[in-house]
Scaffold this active site. Structure first.
Site, PDB file in Angstrom:
ATOM      1  N   ASP A   1     -20.044  -4.970  21.145  1.00  0.00           N
ATOM      2  CA  ASP A   1     -19.188  -3.780  21.151  1.00  0.00           C
ATOM      3  C   ASP A   1     -19.084  -3.156  22.534  1.00  0.00           C
ATOM      4  O   ASP A   1     -20.070  -3.099  23.282  1.00  0.00           O
ATOM      5  CB  ASP A   1     -19.739  -2.738  20.182  1.00  0.00           C
ATOM      6  CG  ASP A   1     -19.347  -3.012  18.739  1.00  0.00           C
ATOM      7  OD1 ASP A   1     -18.792  -4.102  18.472  1.00  0.00           O
ATOM      8  OD2 ASP A   1     -19.614  -2.153  17.886  1.00  0.00           O
TER       9      ASP A   1
ATOM     10  N   ASP B   1     -23.927  -3.754  12.106  1.00  0.00           N
ATOM     11  CA  ASP B   1     -22.660  -3.300  12.673  1.00  0.00           C
ATOM     12  C   ASP B   1     -22.063  -4.424  13.513  1.00  0.00           C
ATOM     13  O   ASP B   1     -21.961  -5.556  13.049  1.00  0.00           O
ATOM     14  CB  ASP B   1     -22.868  -2.019  13.468  1.00  0.00           C
ATOM     15  CG  ASP B   1     -21.560  -1.275  13.733  1.00  0.00           C
ATOM     16  OD1 ASP B   1     -20.521  -1.665  13.183  1.00  0.00           O
ATOM     17  OD2 ASP B   1     -21.571  -0.294  14.501  1.00  0.00           O
TER      18      ASP B   1
ATOM     19  N   ARG C   1     -12.756  -8.285  13.413  1.00  0.00           N
ATOM     20  CA  ARG C   1     -13.062  -7.837  14.774  1.00  0.00           C
ATOM     21  C   ARG C   1     -13.514  -8.986  15.671  1.00  0.00           C
ATOM     22  O   ARG C   1     -14.631  -9.017  16.158  1.00  0.00           O
ATOM     23  CB  ARG C   1     -14.122  -6.729  14.770  1.00  0.00           C
ATOM     24  CG  ARG C   1     -13.712  -5.497  13.989  1.00  0.00           C
ATOM     25  CD  ARG C   1     -14.733  -4.368  14.139  1.00  0.00           C
ATOM     26  NE  ARG C   1     -14.321  -3.186  13.389  1.00  0.00           N
ATOM     27  CZ  ARG C   1     -14.976  -2.023  13.377  1.00  0.00           C
ATOM     28  NH1 ARG C   1     -16.084  -1.892  14.083  1.00  0.00           N
ATOM     29  NH2 ARG C   1     -14.526  -1.009  12.662  1.00  0.00           N
TER      30      ARG C   1
ATOM     31  N   ASP D   1     -25.817  -2.697  16.779  1.00  0.00           N
ATOM     32  CA  ASP D   1     -25.116  -3.665  17.626  1.00  0.00           C
ATOM     33  C   ASP D   1     -26.103  -4.632  18.269  1.00  0.00           C
ATOM     34  O   ASP D   1     -27.124  -4.205  18.816  1.00  0.00           O
ATOM     35  CB  ASP D   1     -24.350  -2.950  18.740  1.00  0.00           C
ATOM     36  CG  ASP D   1     -23.211  -2.092  18.212  1.00  0.00           C
ATOM     37  OD1 ASP D   1     -22.766  -2.335  17.080  1.00  0.00           O
ATOM     38  OD2 ASP D   1     -22.785  -1.172  18.947  1.00  0.00           O
TER      39      ASP D   1
END
Length: 522
Positions: free
Chosen positions: A196, A192, A245, A163
């Site tokens: 997040d 990734d 996302r 992340d």
């Protein structure tokens, strides 16, 4: 009008250079809007607000180790601090630093179990290269004007679970502003999420930032049953060449306004597991399925108004794939507790292109589609000296006047290399020295009765000068930090009466060798 675009995550678009910028004032706006002042906005204004390191010391860092040392050099884990960062921060210059006011780690910028911190890019820019920023069990954090790129969870080197910025475990009140977060591929290439949040993260704002060239923009909640994350605001961000996302919302509430989506390849805002997204005045173009519930049967909700859909395609619905289009309609109502001003969606591509990302002078929209520079102008370099540069000191081989109190005192430390001794730093002989067992460590001078100390003189051994990097001086009786800095030489501390004073080396270019640790009353 449709705009041509190269599809696929491997079509990585060029990275914009980080322009010159200096830190501006970081202020709280109790009633946030997108206008003029450049202060914190959105849900980060709630729950007591987000002020970061306001009111505390300001220090400068050019390595990750120095960032960690600044955190560890505070009197406590909640002492406010602003860390101005310039240059490239990477694995080679980011090491764990120990202390009672921090909990750091190698190979990641670790903001763990701390509060009241601002990290802001200044000067020619701050780039975190293959190095993620991890926020855990922390609160009141501001990250501003930095680029974080190519953080991997597989391959080499790895950092932060892949992340760019990741938050987890009871995080509260974080404002991430004017950042550029980017990867060079998707999960198969080792990357990734860019942004997040999980495990009970709340009251977060992401504003005026660029997220691009990744398989995953970011999630809120790590599973369908992990729905404790909530109250997230996204505004005036650019989402560019992302697969999905943007964000993925599992439970909780998100406010998503005035963002520019250019190239969402697979699915966009994914509200599921009861999540609620208020989606206002965004501009979606050259994208697919930009809103809905995707890849699950646990549905979510949305309230939509004022959005523009330009060359957006919509897939047929199925049991586990429910796009909101081709004519998105609200299926819930969401109340927003803070004030904000909406730009018209038609101008969002232009105003976001001129304000979003690192190196844009922290410009914001005035609420009428016009970029405005906060006052004071953050692009004007400060005229005062670098706050971490110590004042000119005497030749380190010439001690301050008076009696060297270390002669006849005792000494100890955290470790010693073979062939060295703690006593070598107080014997008056520059031919003998102490070294820690590794690159960092501490050495202390101690007395049998309280002694007043106002100056130190750290003298490196011949042939080993310039090895000491970052350090801090501690009142070993209380643990209080008396001074921080870099390099050997004369150090002035507040005159303090104590029984033991510690010089702790938190960073070095090679194994340090301290020939003399001199102490003086004035």
């Amino acid at each position: 009008m449709a705009r041509a675009r190269t599809r696929g995550i491997r079509a990585v678009w060029a990275t914009t250079a980080v322009a010159a910028v200096a830190a501006g004032a970081l202020a709280v706006m109790p009633q946030a809007s997108a206008a003029a002042t450049g202060g914190v906005t959105g849900y980060a204004t709630q729950n007591g607000g987000t002020t970061g390191g306001a009111g505390g010391q300001t220090v400068r860092a050019t390595t990750g180790t120095q960032i960690h040392a600044a955190l560890c050099g505070r009197a406590s884990s909640s002492t406010p601090i602003t860390i101005q960062v310039e240059g490239t921060i990477n694995h080679a210059n980011t090491a764990k630093v120990s202390g009672t006011s921090c909990n750091t780690a190698d190979g990641v910028i670790e903001l763990k179990q701390i509060s009241n911190v601002t990290i802001v890019g200044v000067g020619s820019g701050a780039v975190f290269d293959q190095l993620g920023i991890h926020i855990r069990e922390s609160s009141n954090i501001i990250i501003q004007n930095v680029t974080v790129k190519n953080v991997k969870k597989s391959g080499s080197p790895t950092s932060n679970g892949g992340d760019a910025i990741g938050m987890e475990s009871n995080v509260r009140n974080v404002w991430v502003d004017h950042t550029t977060l980017e990867a060079s591929g998707g999960e198969s290439e080792g990357y990734d999420g860019l942004f997040d949040m999980k495990d009970n993260t709340q009251y977060v704002t992401l504003s005026y930032s660029i997220l691009r060239n990744s398989g995953r923009g970011g999630l809120i909640g790590s599973s369908e049953t992990e729905v404790s994350n909530s109250y997230i605001t996204y505004h005036h961000n650019r989402y560019e060449n992302l697969d999905s996302r943007v964000p993925l919302l599992r439970g909780g509430t998100a406010h998503i306004y005035n963002n520019h989506y250019a190239g969402v390849n697979d699915s966009g805002i994914n509200s599921r597991a009861g999540g609620k997204a208020k989606v206002d005045n965004n501009y979606f173009e050259d994208s697919k399925d930009v809103l809905g519930t995707f890849y699950t049967t646990t549905t979510g909700y949305w309230q939509v108004s004022g959005n523009i859909f330009d060359n957006v395609t919509w897939s047929p619905a199925s049991s586990d794939y429910k796009p909101a289009g081709p004519n998105p309609q609200s299926n819930t109502s969401i109340s927003i507790p803070y004030a904000y001003t909406l730009d018209n969606a038609s101008c969002v591509p232009d105003v976001v292109s001129r304000t979003a990302g690192a190196g844009k002078g922290l410009q914001v929209s005035d609420g009428s589609c016009t970029p405005t520079t906060p006052s004071p102008d953050p692009t004007t370099p400060p005229t005062s000296p670098d706050p971490t540069t110590p004042p000119p000191s005497p030749d380190p081989t010439t001690p301050p006047s008076g009696t060297n109190l270390s002669i006849g005192a005792g000494s100890d430390g955290t470790s010693k290399a073979d062939g060295t001794s703690y006593g070598n730093v107080r014997d008056g002989n520059v031919s003998t020295y102490w070294s820690p067992a590794g690159a960092t460590g501490s050495i202390s001078i101690k007395w049998g009765s309280p002694t007043a100390v106002a100056k130190l003189n750290i003298r490196e051994a011949t042939g080993a000068t310039g090895r000491i990097g970052s350090w801090r001086v501690l009142n070993a009786d209380t643990g209080a930090v008396l001074a921080t800095g870099t390099g050997a030489g004369v150090i002035t501390v507040p005159k303090t009466t104590l029984s033991k004073i510690t010089f702790e080396i938190t960073g070095s270019s090679a194994t340090p060798r301290i020939a003399e640790y001199e102490t003086y009353a004035g």
